[in-house]
Write an enzyme that holds these catalytic residues in place. Structure first.
Site, PDB file in Angstrom:
ATOM      1  N   CYS A   1     -11.206   3.557  -0.568  1.00 53.49           N
ATOM      2  CA  CYS A   1      -9.884   3.975  -0.099  1.00 53.49           C
ATOM      3  C   CYS A   1      -9.596   3.200   1.179  1.00 53.49           C
ATOM      4  O   CYS A   1     -10.485   3.037   2.033  1.00 53.49           O
ATOM      5  CB  CYS A   1      -9.874   5.480   0.189  1.00 53.49           C
ATOM      6  SG  CYS A   1      -8.334   6.036   0.950  1.00 53.49           S
ATOM      7  N   THR A   2      -8.361   2.738   1.297  1.00 50.05           N
ATOM      8  CA  THR A   2      -8.011   1.888   2.440  1.00 50.05           C
ATOM      9  C   THR A   2      -8.139   2.607   3.780  1.00 50.05           C
ATOM     10  O   THR A   2      -8.294   1.965   4.807  1.00 50.05           O
ATOM     11  CB  THR A   2      -6.549   1.425   2.306  1.00 50.05           C
ATOM     12  OG1 THR A   2      -5.741   2.584   2.072  1.00 50.05           O
ATOM     13  CG2 THR A   2      -6.393   0.443   1.186  1.00 50.05           C
ATOM     14  N   HIS A   3      -8.082   3.945   3.758  1.00 50.83           N
ATOM     15  CA  HIS A   3      -8.161   4.687   5.021  1.00 50.83           C
ATOM     16  C   HIS A   3      -9.586   4.834   5.545  1.00 50.83           C
ATOM     17  O   HIS A   3      -9.791   5.100   6.718  1.00 50.83           O
ATOM     18  CB  HIS A   3      -7.569   6.096   4.854  1.00 50.83           C
ATOM     19  CG  HIS A   3      -6.077   6.137   4.846  1.00 50.83           C
ATOM     20  ND1 HIS A   3      -5.323   5.439   3.944  1.00 50.83           N
ATOM     21  CD2 HIS A   3      -5.204   6.800   5.652  1.00 50.83           C
ATOM     22  CE1 HIS A   3      -4.038   5.684   4.174  1.00 50.83           C
ATOM     23  NE2 HIS A   3      -3.940   6.495   5.208  1.00 50.83           N
TER      24      HIS A   3
ATOM     25  N   TYR B   1      -0.476   8.562  -2.448  1.00 49.65           N
ATOM     26  CA  TYR B   1      -0.535   8.274  -3.878  1.00 49.65           C
ATOM     27  C   TYR B   1      -1.758   8.971  -4.507  1.00 49.65           C
ATOM     28  O   TYR B   1      -1.782   9.239  -5.699  1.00 49.65           O
ATOM     29  CB  TYR B   1      -0.709   6.765  -4.114  1.00 49.65           C
ATOM     30  CG  TYR B   1       0.524   5.902  -3.950  1.00 49.65           C
ATOM     31  CD1 TYR B   1       1.718   6.393  -3.431  1.00 49.65           C
ATOM     32  CD2 TYR B   1       0.483   4.562  -4.333  1.00 49.65           C
ATOM     33  CE1 TYR B   1       2.830   5.574  -3.290  1.00 49.65           C
ATOM     34  CE2 TYR B   1       1.590   3.738  -4.197  1.00 49.65           C
ATOM     35  CZ  TYR B   1       2.761   4.241  -3.675  1.00 49.65           C
ATOM     36  OH  TYR B   1       3.848   3.414  -3.545  1.00 49.65           O
ATOM     37  N   GLY B   2      -2.743   9.231  -3.660  1.00 52.07           N
ATOM     38  CA  GLY B   2      -4.056   9.656  -4.160  1.00 52.07           C
ATOM     39  C   GLY B   2      -4.097  10.995  -4.866  1.00 52.07           C
ATOM     40  O   GLY B   2      -5.062  11.293  -5.560  1.00 52.07           O
TER      41      GLY B   2
ATOM     42  N   CYS C   1      -4.173  -1.079  -1.996  1.00 50.62           N
ATOM     43  CA  CYS C   1      -4.288   0.374  -2.123  1.00 50.62           C
ATOM     44  C   CYS C   1      -5.256   0.621  -3.267  1.00 50.62           C
ATOM     45  O   CYS C   1      -5.034   0.117  -4.385  1.00 50.62           O
ATOM     46  CB  CYS C   1      -2.918   0.968  -2.441  1.00 50.62           C
ATOM     47  SG  CYS C   1      -2.927   2.727  -2.816  1.00 50.62           S
ATOM     48  N   ASN C   2      -6.315   1.358  -2.998  1.00 52.22           N
ATOM     49  CA  ASN C   2      -7.299   1.606  -4.053  1.00 52.22           C
ATOM     50  C   ASN C   2      -6.701   2.397  -5.205  1.00 52.22           C
ATOM     51  O   ASN C   2      -6.968   2.127  -6.371  1.00 52.22           O
ATOM     52  CB  ASN C   2      -8.502   2.361  -3.482  1.00 52.22           C
ATOM     53  CG  ASN C   2      -9.413   1.456  -2.694  1.00 52.22           C
ATOM     54  OD1 ASN C   2     -10.407   0.970  -3.206  1.00 52.22           O
ATOM     55  ND2 ASN C   2      -9.071   1.210  -1.447  1.00 52.22           N
ATOM     56  N   THR C   3      -5.896   3.409  -4.867  1.00 55.33           N
ATOM     57  CA  THR C   3      -5.330   4.257  -5.909  1.00 55.33           C
ATOM     58  C   THR C   3      -4.433   3.434  -6.832  1.00 55.33           C
ATOM     59  O   THR C   3      -4.547   3.503  -8.064  1.00 55.33           O
ATOM     60  CB  THR C   3      -4.525   5.414  -5.276  1.00 55.33           C
ATOM     61  OG1 THR C   3      -5.363   6.097  -4.347  1.00 55.33           O
ATOM     62  CG2 THR C   3      -4.031   6.381  -6.319  1.00 55.33           C
TER      63      THR C   3
ATOM     64  N   GLU D   1      -5.096   9.270   9.252  1.00 56.31           N
ATOM     65  CA  GLU D   1      -3.685   9.233   9.674  1.00 56.31           C
ATOM     66  C   GLU D   1      -3.516   9.911  11.039  1.00 56.31           C
ATOM     67  O   GLU D   1      -2.734   9.482  11.875  1.00 56.31           O
ATOM     68  CB  GLU D   1      -2.813   9.972   8.654  1.00 56.31           C
ATOM     69  CG  GLU D   1      -2.714   9.304   7.313  1.00 56.31           C
ATOM     70  CD  GLU D   1      -1.538   8.342   7.215  1.00 56.31           C
ATOM     71  OE1 GLU D   1      -0.488   8.615   7.788  1.00 56.31           O
ATOM     72  OE2 GLU D   1      -1.716   7.298   6.541  1.00 56.31           O
TER      73      GLU D   1
ATOM     74  N   ASP E   1       0.873  -1.177   0.000  1.00 57.19           N
ATOM     75  CA  ASP E   1       0.000   0.000   0.000  1.00 57.19           C
ATOM     76  C   ASP E   1       0.908   1.224   0.000  1.00 57.19           C
ATOM     77  O   ASP E   1       2.108   1.129   0.259  1.00 57.19           O
ATOM     78  CB  ASP E   1      -0.889  -0.012   1.261  1.00 57.19           C
ATOM     79  CG  ASP E   1      -1.737   1.254   1.372  1.00 57.19           C
ATOM     80  OD1 ASP E   1      -2.310   1.684   0.353  1.00 57.19           O
ATOM     81  OD2 ASP E   1      -1.813   1.830   2.475  1.00 57.19           O
ATOM     82  N   SER E   2       0.317   2.379  -0.241  1.00 54.58           N
ATOM     83  CA  SER E   2       1.093   3.617  -0.167  1.00 54.58           C
ATOM     84  C   SER E   2       1.536   3.903   1.269  1.00 54.58           C
ATOM     85  O   SER E   2       2.418   4.728   1.480  1.00 54.58           O
ATOM     86  CB  SER E   2       0.250   4.782  -0.691  1.00 54.58           C
ATOM     87  OG  SER E   2      -0.962   4.854   0.044  1.00 54.58           O
TER      88      SER E   2
HETATM   89  N1  DGL Z   1      -3.953   3.891   0.124  1.00 58.18           N
HETATM   90  C1  DGL Z   1      -4.615   4.954  -0.599  1.00 58.18           C
HETATM   91  C2  DGL Z   1      -5.882   4.414  -1.248  1.00 58.18           C
HETATM   92  O1  DGL Z   1      -6.427   3.402  -0.842  1.00 58.18           O
HETATM   93  C3  DGL Z   1      -4.952   6.124   0.300  1.00 58.18           C
HETATM   94  C4  DGL Z   1      -3.766   6.931   0.740  1.00 58.18           C
HETATM   95  C5  DGL Z   1      -3.031   7.601  -0.402  1.00 58.18           C
HETATM   96  O2  DGL Z   1      -3.552   8.549  -1.006  1.00 58.18           O
HETATM   97  O3  DGL Z   1      -1.918   7.153  -0.685  1.00 58.18           O
HETATM   98  O4  DGL Z   1      -6.344   4.999  -2.183  1.00 58.18           O
END
Ligand code: DGL
Length: 279
Positions: A196-198, A45-46, A76-78, A156, A13-14
């Site tokens: 999004c994972t968050h 990453y987003g 990571c969704n992105t 975060e 993941d990011s």
């Molecule tokens: N892990 C990213 C996602 O699921 C969220 C955090 C990021 O923007 O890197 O999209």
């Protein structure tokens, strides 16, 4: 492809958000070993371009493949939204599973009125990967995507409930779920994908602005099910005995990874269990 079932599953993941997916993998497959890489040095990453995210994703995968893995999970969704094809092309011998397709499947199972809201980072929503994945299953679905970038910072920071989180959720979601009176033929989604994972950490704040009937879809559990099914199909599941080990890798500040990561994982991560890597 390595046919060795005793190899670990690689997950990246990011940052620490993918630990929500790791938690689901652990629950579904407690005996599997896992190597988790959080690219915290380059988070988020987003907000980055497709080319940059793809390059980062391939570098993360390279580190995990170098350590030998039997399957790669893009938690990571992105990265799933923009880099799944470059990753599959770069590593044709390794099954690569992202979180977008399982999330789309879960949303299509949940919706009754075929109106689905999707929230994610700017890049995930702009790229339209959820639209494509949902339309591949339900061509007549109406999809309303909405970027909610600030949720990443709130998660975060640990500000996942209370007045601030609820106010941000209302600001992002009210127009989607509570259209102004007088709006002609408003279509209100009955399902919301946390793309999004968050965002699972903010589920209670998000729930506070939704009608009770709206189904919230978190793709972590569906992704874990997809990973299990793929390993079983390939004959790569580990015998169900003992407890699998997890190796944590991060590209920046092991102490911070352990501290914030523990919240996302739901169990403590010790700083000395986190290895710093340079991609
Ligand atoms: N892990 C990213 C996602 O699921 C969220 C955090 C990021 O923007 O890197 O999209």
């Amino acid at each position: 492809m390595s046919k060795n079932s005793s190899l670990p599953i690689g997950v990246f993941d990011s940052g620490v958000g993918g630990l929500t997916v790791l938690r689901a993998l652990r629950e579904r497959m407690p005996c599997e070993d896992v190597v988790y890489l959080g690219d915290t040095a380059r988070l988020p990453y987003g907000t980055k371009s497709t080319n940059t995210v793809s390059r980062y994703a391939v570098q993360c995968a390279a580190e995990l493949v170098r350590r030998e893995i039997k399957l790669l999970v893009v938690a990571c969704n992105t990265a799933s939204a923009v880099a799944i094809n470059p990753l599959r092309e770069a590593y044709p011998g390794i099954p690569v599973i992202g979180v977008v397709e399982p999330g789309a499947q879960a949303a299509c199972r949940a919706t009754r009125n075929k109106a689905i809201g999707v929230i994610g980072t700017e890049s995930t929503i702009a790229g339209g990967a959820y639209h494509r994945a949902i339309h591949a299953i339900a061509p007549d679905a109406r999809i309303m995507g909405h970027p909610c970038q600030l949720f990443v910072a709130l998660a975060e920071e640990g500000w996942t409930d209370g007045a601030v989180a609820e106010a941000v959720a209302a600001r992002y979601l009210n127009s989607l779920f509570h259209p102004a009176s007088g709006t002609e033929n408003p279509v209100v989604p009955d399902t919301l994908v946390l793309g999004c994972t968050h965002f699972p950490l903010l589920a209670p704040a998000i729930r506070s602005v939704l009608d009770r009937a709206v189904v919230i879809v978190d793709s972590a559990a569906t992704t874990a099910e997809t990973v299990y099914a793929e390993l079983a199909r390939l004959g790569l599941t580990r015998p169900e005995e003992g407890c699998g080990a997890t190796v944590y890798l991060t590209t920046d500040d092991a102490a911070r990874f352990a501290r914030t990561g523990s919240r996302f994982l739901g169990t403590p991560i010790a700083e000395h269990d986190v290895e710093l890597v340079d991609l």
